[in-house]
Enzyme design. Structure first.
Site, PDB file in Angstrom:
ATOM      1  N   GLU A  52       3.883  -6.041   3.710  1.00  0.00           N
ATOM      2  CA  GLU A  52       3.796  -5.476   5.057  1.00  0.00           C
ATOM      3  C   GLU A  52       5.058  -5.896   5.801  1.00  0.00           C
ATOM      4  OE1 GLU A  52       1.609  -3.481   6.360  1.00  0.00           O
ATOM      5  OE2 GLU A  52      -0.179  -3.648   5.098  1.00  0.00           O
ATOM      6  N   GLU A 110      -5.244   1.594   2.393  1.00  0.00           N
ATOM      7  CA  GLU A 110      -5.189   0.396   3.240  1.00  0.00           C
ATOM      8  C   GLU A 110      -5.387   0.744   4.708  1.00  0.00           C
ATOM      9  OE1 GLU A 110      -3.453  -2.712   5.825  1.00  0.00           O
ATOM     10  OE2 GLU A 110      -2.823  -0.622   5.621  1.00  0.00           O
ATOM     11  N   GLU A 111      -4.920   1.913   5.118  1.00  0.00           N
ATOM     12  CA  GLU A 111      -5.005   2.285   6.526  1.00  0.00           C
ATOM     13  C   GLU A 111      -6.412   2.723   6.937  1.00  0.00           C
ATOM     14  OE1 GLU A 111      -2.764   1.713   8.557  1.00  0.00           O
ATOM     15  OE2 GLU A 111      -0.814   1.723   7.551  1.00  0.00           O
ATOM     16  N   ASP A 155       5.889   0.882   7.638  1.00  0.00           N
ATOM     17  CA  ASP A 155       4.507   0.551   7.274  1.00  0.00           C
ATOM     18  C   ASP A 155       3.948   1.577   6.298  1.00  0.00           C
ATOM     19  OD1 ASP A 155       1.973  -0.567   7.200  1.00  0.00           O
ATOM     20  OD2 ASP A 155       1.388   0.192   9.158  1.00  0.00           O
ATOM     21  N   HIS A 185       0.814  -1.223   0.000  1.00  0.00           N
ATOM     22  CA  HIS A 185       0.000   0.000   0.000  1.00  0.00           C
ATOM     23  C   HIS A 185       0.844   1.268   0.000  1.00  0.00           C
ATOM     24  CE1 HIS A 185       0.252   0.643   4.503  1.00  0.00           C
ATOM     25  NE2 HIS A 185       0.282  -0.675   4.524  1.00  0.00           N
ATOM     26  N   HIS A 219       3.416   2.750  12.724  1.00  0.00           N
ATOM     27  CA  HIS A 219       2.684   3.924  13.222  1.00  0.00           C
ATOM     28  C   HIS A 219       3.379   4.624  14.384  1.00  0.00           C
ATOM     29  CE1 HIS A 219      -1.310   1.804  11.784  1.00  0.00           C
ATOM     30  NE2 HIS A 219      -0.349   1.792  10.865  1.00  0.00           N
ATOM     31  N   ASP A 247      -0.380   4.335   0.966  1.00  0.00           N
ATOM     32  CA  ASP A 247      -0.726   5.275   2.031  1.00  0.00           C
ATOM     33  C   ASP A 247      -0.041   4.930   3.347  1.00  0.00           C
ATOM     34  OD1 ASP A 247      -2.452   2.981   2.135  1.00  0.00           O
ATOM     35  OD2 ASP A 247      -3.714   4.047   3.578  1.00  0.00           O
TER      36      ASP A 247
END
Length: 369
Positions: free
Chosen positions: A161, A137-138, A112, A72, A339, A74
């Protein structure tokens, strides 16, 4: 789309690293991924590969469909100054023994999942296999949902991931989100009748009790129930008490979303719950050709492979729910830094992950291991 082996193009380690740095330096929070997506398109085009943005903003670079590499674009919000600095002993990744003195890239998304995304882009160009960078995705996984609706099934999927260079992720729990709403008449707080806020908390206490597990049950095998937002109080006209509670439940592979939803609603007497479209759990076999290719490539490049099950959810859940082909999730980075305010990635680990992905893609295309 099947392409010939001549579609392989060399990407140097320095150029792969530069792509990673360029992407991490380009903010790409969910719903604002276009600038980073265009960096990816330019990268593929610079190596003679066709690439474009589709209707929802996914980066599409089709080629040989023996395997689809996808991650992903984002990231979650949050600014972390982008810089490359030498590692110290505290920065060592657990699965890499010789990290000391190697450079580390700091920045939002380095783990991530911009690290896996850039590694897959470089490996896709090196080996001539298909690539998609998905958006959202988030949040809602809108990119992956569009992909499975619009694209034909590939022969295999590698989802990107962080798993560390030696980790092969085979399983994820599913995901169910809901919103509880209740309204009650306003009245003096001395009255014994419960109000809407109490109805909301009473319902949720019942849900947590229904999914309570003993300490010996692995987290991956449990339903985890979490409230994520609550709002309530006297209405603007002063005539009622209102309550809204947003909740999330993680679903183990032993259950499905429907059974979890039924259990959550079993104790519902007052109020209503609206549920979002669920994401099913997934547990892939370690004996598929994709998993075998990863074990070989990891042993060749890094060391002993590790088979992982993640307690969260990823786009692989959606792919497994719609496509009947073998798949795993893989990518550089320590997922404990997902994150996080200190998100960072070893560039040497990134290099090794590109080599692993190259080995896997070559094997699945029918080339030499």
């Amino acid at each position: 789309m099947n392409a010939s082996m001549t579609d392989q193009t060399d990407v140097s380690a320095a150029d792969a690293r530069q792509l990673l740095i360029d992407l991490v330096s380009t903010p790409s929070p969910s719903d604002a991924e276009t600038d980073a997506a265009e960096v990816l398109v330019e990268f593929f085009e610079s190596y003679g590969r066709e690439a474009w943005l589709d209707e929802v903003g996914n980066v599409r670079a089709p080629a040989d469909d023996s395997v689809l590499l996808t991650s992903h674009v984002d990231t979650v919000p949050g600014e972390i100054p982008v810089e490359v600095e030498p590692a110290d002993e505290n920065d060592l990744e657990q699965d890499v023994a010789d990290e000391l003195g190697e450079d580390v890239l700091w920045g939002r998304g380095s783990v991530d999942a911009t690290g896996p995304l850039a590694a897959m882009a470089a490996a896709a160009v090196r080996t001539g296999v298909s690539f998609v960078g998905v958006v959202g995705e988030e949040t809602s996984s809108r990119g992956a949902r569009h992909l499975v609706d619009e694209r034909s099934e590939p022969d295999a999927v590698v989802n990107g991931e962080p798993s560390g260079t030696t980790g092969i992720t085979l399983g994820y729990r599913g995901f169910l989100a809901g919103t509880y709403v209740a309204t009650s008449e306003s009245g003096h707080t001395s009255r014994p009748e419960p109000n809407a806020i109490q109805h909301a908390t009473n319902w949720w206490n019942g849900v947590e009790a229904a999914f309570e597990n003993d300490e010996y049950t692995a987290v991956f095998e449990r339903v985890t129930a979490k409230p994520v937002d609550i709002d309530g109080g006297i209405s603007e006209d002063g005539l009622s008490v209102e309550a809204t509670l947003d909740v999330q439940l993680r679903i183990p592979p032993s259950l499905d979303a429907e059974s979890v939803r039924e259990t959550a609603e079993a104790g519902l007497e007052i109020g209503t719950v609206s549920w979002a479209e669920p994401i099913p759990p997934v547990m892939e076999s370690p004996r598929t050709e994709v998993a075998r290719a990863f074990r070989v490539a990891i042993r060749n490049e890094v060391g002993d492979p590790r088979l992982l099950r993640k307690t969260g959810t990823s786009d692989m859940n959606l792919y497994a729910g719609e496509w009947d082909c073998p798949m795993v999730t893989y990518g550089p980075g320590n997922s404990d830094l997902d994150h996080a305010p200190d998100e960072r990635l070893s560039l040497a680990e990134f290099d090794r992950s590109v080599a692993v992905l190259e080995g896997v893609s070559t094997t699945l295309r029918g080339g030499e291991e």
